[in-house]
Enzyme design. Structure first.
Site, short mmCIF file in Angstrom:
data_model
loop_
_atom_site.label_atom_id
_atom_site.label_comp_id
_atom_site.label_asym_id
_atom_site.label_seq_id
_atom_site.Cartn_x
_atom_site.Cartn_y
_atom_site.Cartn_z
N ARG A 1 -3.82 -4.37 7.60
CA ARG A 1 -4.95 -3.74 8.00
C ARG A 1 -6.05 -4.35 8.33
O ARG A 1 -6.81 -3.60 9.48
CB ARG A 1 -5.23 -2.76 6.77
CG ARG A 1 -4.28 -1.65 6.28
CD ARG A 1 -4.87 -0.90 5.03
NE ARG A 1 -4.74 -1.42 3.77
CZ ARG A 1 -5.82 -1.35 2.84
NH1 ARG A 1 -6.70 -0.58 3.20
NH2 ARG A 1 -5.63 -1.92 1.90
N ASP B 1 -6.57 2.38 7.92
CA ASP B 1 -5.23 2.97 8.21
C ASP B 1 -5.49 4.37 8.30
O ASP B 1 -6.58 4.88 8.20
CB ASP B 1 -4.44 2.46 7.16
CG ASP B 1 -4.60 2.66 5.66
OD1 ASP B 1 -5.70 3.45 5.58
OD2 ASP B 1 -3.97 2.20 4.87
N ASP C 1 0.94 -1.08 0.03
CA ASP C 1 -0.06 -0.02 0.12
C ASP C 1 0.80 1.13 -0.08
O ASP C 1 1.92 1.24 0.54
CB ASP C 1 -0.80 0.02 1.19
CG ASP C 1 -1.86 -0.99 1.26
OD1 ASP C 1 -2.39 -1.35 0.17
OD2 ASP C 1 -2.36 -1.64 2.47
N TYR D 1 6.41 -8.59 8.77
CA TYR D 1 5.85 -7.00 8.74
C TYR D 1 6.14 -6.62 10.55
O TYR D 1 6.06 -7.18 11.30
CB TYR D 1 4.38 -6.85 8.50
CG TYR D 1 4.17 -7.21 7.08
CD1 TYR D 1 3.93 -5.98 5.99
CD2 TYR D 1 3.36 -8.16 6.76
CE1 TYR D 1 3.65 -6.45 4.99
CE2 TYR D 1 3.33 -8.82 5.44
CZ TYR D 1 3.35 -7.74 4.40
OH TYR D 1 2.96 -8.10 3.07
#
Length: 235
Positions: A184, A90, A48, A76
């Site tokens: 997310r 987000d 993203d 991550y």
């Protein structure tokens, strides 16, 4: 290096740039160095725009490896703001709902996180590139559509709580997972499991397969790196 034959370039994608934007930046400079109109390139595993981290770019025949690279495990680091949600899960959108947080403790978080380890079902974000009846979900969302996305099976190998601040109600996690996982959506689901809400404030992909963020070039260093390479040009 023979970029026409096929090479892999590891980039640390910057904040607020799309994966395609990072690819275009590199491709333009490679094509110029090779005196070509457009070098064949592609990227594995879209990030993203608000995420940073490992982005593998492939050139020439190496683009055939994109699908197999996307199947590799990923890692991550993420920061979640508890007590609120946004439509995109987000910071792309502003807060739309707030929730109580007084009951949230480190102990509660530590009890909740293991629920998300293993094979689980996850609903992708409506603001995502998932296809719905031939249209991207984010396109429908921006048009005001209330189309529903179906849950998909994903696998999460590990979640570790790396920080929790009870004053700001922010928590940080490290996640090791498989293909198709939306961090997310994980943030949204963790917020719900805590009896509150949550959205991402920061996300970085620190590993894709065997490639770690320490192996990656920043875009501002790419031109200098390219100048140092011995480039083979196919006649």
């Amino acid at each position: 290096m023979n970029f026409q034959e096929g090479e892999f370039i590891y980039i640390n994608k910057p904040y607020r740039m799309s994966s395609f934007g990072a690819l275009a930046y590199v491709r333009t400079r490679l094509s110029k160095a090779l005196h070509m109109k457009r070098l064949k390139t592609g990227h594995a595993g879209t990030l993203d725009p608000l995420a940073t981290g490992v982005l593998i770019l492939c050139t020439g025949k190496a683009t055939k490896r994109i699908e197999s690279l996307q199947l590799a495990s990923k890692e991550y680091t993420a920061t979640l703001q508890l007590g609120a949600t946004t439509p995109s899960y987000d910071r792309e959108h502003t807060v739309d709902m707030t929730y109580p947080t007084r009951h949230i403790t480190r102990a509660l978080i530590e009890r909740v996180l293991p629920r998300f380890v293993g094979d689980i079902q996850q609903v992708p974000p409506i603001y995502s590139a998932v296809m719905i009846d031939g249209h991207r979900a984010y396109t429908l969302a921006r048009q005001g559509s209330e189309a529903e996305l179906k849950a998909k099976p994903i696998h999460i190998d590990e979640i570790e709580l790396t920080d929790f601040n009870p004053d700001t109600m922010q928590m940080s996690i490290r996640v090791s997972c498989g293909k198709g996982t939306y961090i997310r959506s994980l943030a949204r689901d963790i917020g719900e499991a805590l009896g509150s809400g949550a959205f991402l404030t920061a996300l970085c992909r620190t590993r894709l397969g065997d490639v770690r963020i320490e192996d990656c070039l920043t875009l501002d260093k790419f031109p200098a790196w390219l100048e140092q390479q011995e480039i083979e040009i196919k006649k």
